[in-house]
Design a protein around this motif. Structure first.
Motif, PDB file in Angstrom:
ATOM      1  N   ARG A  94      15.573  21.292  29.048  1.00 43.56           N
ATOM      2  CA  ARG A  94      14.872  22.516  28.633  1.00 43.56           C
ATOM      3  C   ARG A  94      13.830  22.170  27.563  1.00 43.56           C
ATOM      4  NH1 ARG A  94      15.936  28.009  29.116  1.00 43.56           N
ATOM      5  NH2 ARG A  94      15.228  29.367  27.418  1.00 43.56           N
TER       6      ARG A  94
ATOM      7  N   ASP B 138      18.730  23.494  22.264  1.00 46.06           N
ATOM      8  CA  ASP B 138      18.496  23.475  23.714  1.00 46.06           C
ATOM      9  C   ASP B 138      18.935  22.154  24.326  1.00 46.06           C
ATOM     10  OD1 ASP B 138      17.407  25.971  23.575  1.00 46.06           O
ATOM     11  OD2 ASP B 138      15.322  25.309  23.683  1.00 46.06           O
TER      12      ASP B 138
ATOM     13  N   ILE C 140      10.974  31.209  27.869  1.00 49.02           N
ATOM     14  CA  ILE C 140      11.902  30.319  27.152  1.00 49.02           C
ATOM     15  C   ILE C 140      11.601  30.259  25.667  1.00 49.02           C
ATOM     16  CG2 ILE C 140      12.242  28.914  29.214  1.00 49.02           C
ATOM     17  CD1 ILE C 140      10.627  26.718  27.857  1.00 49.02           C
TER      18      ILE C 140
END
Length: 872
Positions: free
Chosen positions: A661, A657, A645
């Motif tokens: 997340r 994001d 990520i």
């Protein structure tokens, strides 16, 4: 007796109070307060404040003397007025720990109405209890924190929740200060350099919900627009210490939506005429004072770019405190043994409303995490049920713990889920209308719910969870579309004397998309488990119970884990770990579950197993070669996911994001840096921290602040710690101060720890920070002995200015140890201290049991744990 009293009426000496032991719990009956008039002069730059208090009372009978409350007040004049007659009184504090006062009159007061009058002065508290002051920068401010029994440190009175009266307040302050109380300000009068602020008379309130705040506050103002339940706009202000005004817009913008959701749920208007939300740098939590709610700075002072966790905290805590404006302030417990009802309901409502306020923040799952944490406390042999009879006011603090909040909130949710939202809400509406502006007991609430549900069995189920200590564990053996289930009280390895306990459990299981519910009200019976696939015995994770399964069923459920709803996955992990601590599931299953569930889409689930393994390491349950191998295991699970990520520590790097997340990345960074000891992650954090310390604020996003500063101090040693400490104590940013001081305290560096203990009395530190520093130092094994040695001779210093939140933190500090011998040592060292301060016994008992249980687990399963880590 009346003849005896009559013979004394002509004497001009104080009549002794009725022959009675000094009350340590409820005051004797016979005197009922009906109104207060308080006139205080509050200048936070002075060491003391002054007050004049008048209390209207009704006396059931002729009264030569009575008991009331006052703690640490220097009363210069006390008298009573009956009609046009003035009667002198002698004021004596007869229990200085609990603040119990005896008031003896020169002649007995006749039955009926009277007024009690007092002139006094008193010192400000230095910690968040009573009327306290804190120096922020070069300026002193004053706030109040009266729950549970600290209003008596600000004015004489009948300091019990069962007495609800209107309060008429005036505050005289220096002219340049903002002054706030529960009522709207109705006018001011200039008196030289001072100003007298007058406030509208309040609704009927107990003493613990009265509030004041005085200081050079930054204030932003707005309103909550009219709603179907409220015809007029509700005035709204957010207040914080000078210089923090730019960070108050988020709270001002977001509070109205929470108020509107609560009004809709209760189908009634906000109960008070205005709403002030006030930040204090040492609150350590929040307090639901009517119309004048006080929060810790970290909860209220935040910008729109604040980390996800802080926004989650804002939403949940504000919803919790504002729910109290109805459930607690409008309807108040009759006595402290029913405070659970206030807090349990508000905790449930905090998550429920916050989730509707901002669904994208994924706040609701936090309720399950809090409940699972509470189970660890509830599983101890030393403890209490949610509803705890209280006969000694010194025991009230123990009611404000994980049992009341985490367990209580989950029990409310479990019953609401089983009843259905509409039926549960109907019961709440019945309760609020029946007891508005009065007091109610837990039994009253049970009756209201029963009327809403139309099923007395559910009320019996709730009563069982409220009135019995312990966590049920349901053994489940699936067979076809049903399952054999049996219940008992959960007990970990080594637990002794665990009583047989039976509950009526709203048991709900899922298989695939099918949910089946059964009221399990026998020790063993058959429950529905329709559908196909592995059985998940706690649908949604909303039941307050644990479960156990045969090994094959556990294997199947863990394999399905990434596809379970977040609440179910968290409940499954918790029950697996509970089985391990009870001698069931193997450490190898725990490691496999962590690996498998790391693929879950919810950040809370994905890192749950890693955080639990991290706790094993922190408690010393991993040792030898396994401890050396542990970082590689953690790196194999979590570092690839962080790389997937991406990670950039600079400010704003996560802005594109979604919130979950972001939360996932933040947790992964902590695991990678602290447990996996990943060189790349630590290097990136150290570089960002150095740039931040050099003045580049954009180098480090607030989301990574705590982890980056911790790495910086670990790598930089004493010099880095001293520089960070100096910057922290010069800053008024509550979040930075907390992160920086925590990094210094938890460094594990012995030289740093010795130096820091020498700074505990630094005037630049706040009382809550002293507690946090000692607690953080007691975590790492290298500095733990230093912290505990300091604590054994200085505990009374930390407790002196503590409130409901910090008293529990102080007594929990030794709980990180892990051996039977350490448990005995903690008891021997700290028991005399607890006895001396008269508070914290239950918290200490729990800490001792945790230390002993950890040692027993280590002895019984330590070798298995090490083998599982080495077999990674």
């Amino acid at each position: 007796m009346r003849v005896f009293v009559a013979a004394l009426l002509s004497l001009l000496i104080a009549v002794p109070a009725v022959a009675q032991d000094v009350p340590i719990g409820k005051l004797p009956s016979g005197t009922t307060p009906t109104a207060y008039r308080l006139d205080l002069t509050v200048d936070p730059e002075q060491e003391r404040f002054t007050g004049h208090a008048e209390i209207d009372v009704t006396l059931d009978k002729d009264t030569p003397g009575l008991f009331l409350h006052g703690r640490g007040l220097k009363v210069t004049r006390a008298f009573a007025r009956v009609g046009n007659r003035t009667v002198a009184a002698t004021y004596k504090e007869v229990n200085t720990t609990l603040g119990v006062v005896r008031l003896d009159f020169a002649s007995a007061l006749p039955a009926g109405k009277a007024v009690l009058l007092f002139d006094y002065d008193a010192p400000f508290g230095e910690g968040p209890a009573g009327l306290y002051r804190v120096k922020v920068g070069d300026i002193h401010y004053a706030w109040t924190q009266f729950q549970s029994i600290d209003a008596r440190a600000a004015f004489p009175g009948f300091d019990e929740p069962g007495f609800k009266t209107p309060f008429t307040v005036s505050l005289t302050t220096p002219a340049n200060l903002v002054a706030v109380s529960n009522g709207e300000e109705t006018g001011t009068t200039r008196q030289g350099r001072l100003v007298r602020h007058r406030y509208a008379t309040t609704e009927k309130l107990p003493t613990y919900l009265v509030a004041f705040a005085v200081g050079q506050f930054d204030v932003v103002s707005g309103q909550v627009p009219p709603t179907p339940q409220r015809a007029k706009p509700l005035p709204l202000r957010i207040l914080a210490t000078k210089g923090q005004g730019p960070k108050l817009d988020y709270a001002l913008k977001e509070t109205p939506r929470i108020v509107e959701l609560l009004e809709h749920y209760f189908d009634s208007p906000f109960p008070f005429s205005k709403l002030d939300q006030i930040a204090s740098p040492v609150m350590g939590g929040a307090m639901e004072n009517a119309g004048a709610v006080i929060y810790d700075d970290s909860l209220l002072v935040l910008g729109g770019d604040a980390p996800v966790r802080r926004k989650q905290g804002f939403g949940m805590v504000v919803a919790h405190e504002l729910a109290h404006q109805w459930f607690g302030d409008l309807v108040t417990p009759a006595w402290w043994d029913d405070i659970w009802l206030n807090e349990s309901f508000a905790n449930w409502m905090g998550y429920f409303i916050a989730d509707k306020w901002r669904p994208e923040l994924n706040i609701q799952v936090g309720a399950i995490e809090e409940a699972l944490a509470a189970m660890n406390t509830d599983a101890l042999a030393v403890g209490r049920p949610i509803r705890q009879p209280i006969t000694d006011s010194g025991e009230i603090d123990s009611a404000f713990d994980a049992i009341t909040y985490g367990k209580g909130g989950q029990v409310v949710d479990m019953i609401a889920n089983y009843m259905g939202e509409d039926a549960f809400r109907k019961g709440v509406h019945i309760h609020m209308k029946r007891y508005a502006r009065g007091n109610a007991t837990g039994e009253d609430f049970f009756r209201s719910l029963s009327e809403g549900a139309g099923d007395p069995r559910l009320v019996q189920a709730m009563r069982g969870f409220v009135e019995q200590q312990g966590v049920p564990v349901v053994a489940v053996r699936p067979s076809g579309e049903s399952a054999s289930v049996s219940q008992k009280r959960y007990a970990a390895l080594g637990a002794e004397g665990v009583p047989a306990t039976q509950w009526t459990i709203p048991f709900c299981a899922t298989r695939g998309d099918t949910k089946s519910c059964t009221l399990v009200d026998k020790p063993a019976m058959t429950a529905a488990a329709r559908g196909s696939g592995p059985v998940m015995p706690n649908a949604g994770g909303r039941g307050y119970y644990r479960f156990d399964l045969p090994e094959a069923e556990w294997t199947a459920l863990i394999a399905r884990g990434p596809h379970l709803p977040a609440g179910e996955a968290l409940a499954a992990t918790d029950s697996l770990w509970a089985s391990f601590r009870a001698g069931g599931a193997s450490p190898a299953q725990l490691v496999q579950a962590a690996k498998t569930l790391a693929a879950h889409s919810d950040s809370n689930v994905a890192i749950d197993g890693g955080e639990r393994l991290s706790d094993l390491r922190a408690r010393g349950l991993i040792s030898g070669d396994a401890l050396k191998a542990y970082p590689a295991l953690m790196a194999s699970i979590y570092v690839p996911r962080l790389k997937e990520i991406g990670f950039d520590p600079r400010r704003g790097s996560q802005s594109g994001d979604d919130p979950d997340r972001q939360a996932y990345r933040n947790a992964l960074v902590a695991l990678a840096a602290d447990d996996a000891r990943d060189p790349a992650t630590r290097a990136a954090l150290e570089k960002a921290a150095k740039a931040f310390m050099a003045g580049d604020d954009a180098a480090l996003d607030a989301s990574f602040l705590r982890t980056a500063l911790r790495v910086h101090v670990e790598e930089g040693g004493l010099a880095a710690a001293q520089a960070l400490y100096a910057r922290a104590t010069a800053s008024q940013d509550a979040v930075f101060r907390s992160a920086a001081l925590g990094a210094v305290a938890a460094s594990g560096n012995v030289d740093t720890a010795r130096w820091l203990l020498g700074k505990v009395d630094d005037a630049a530190l706040r009382s809550t920070e002293r507690v946090a520093i000692v607690g953080a130092m007691a975590g790492p094994a290298t500095t733990q002995p230093l912290a505990l040695d300091w604590l054994k001779t200085n505990l009374d210093r930390l407790v002196k200015d503590s409130n409901l939140t910090t008293i529990g933190q102080v007594m929990s500090i030794p709980g990180r140890l892990c051996s039977v011998e350490d448990a005995d040592t903690v008891r021997t060292l700290l028991q005399p201290k607890v006895k001396a301060v008269g508070r914290g016994q239950l918290t200490l008992d729990r800490a001792v049991e945790r230390v002993r249980a950890c040692g027993q687990l280590k002895a019984a399963r330590g070798a298995e744990i090490n083998a599982a880590i080495l077999a990674r």
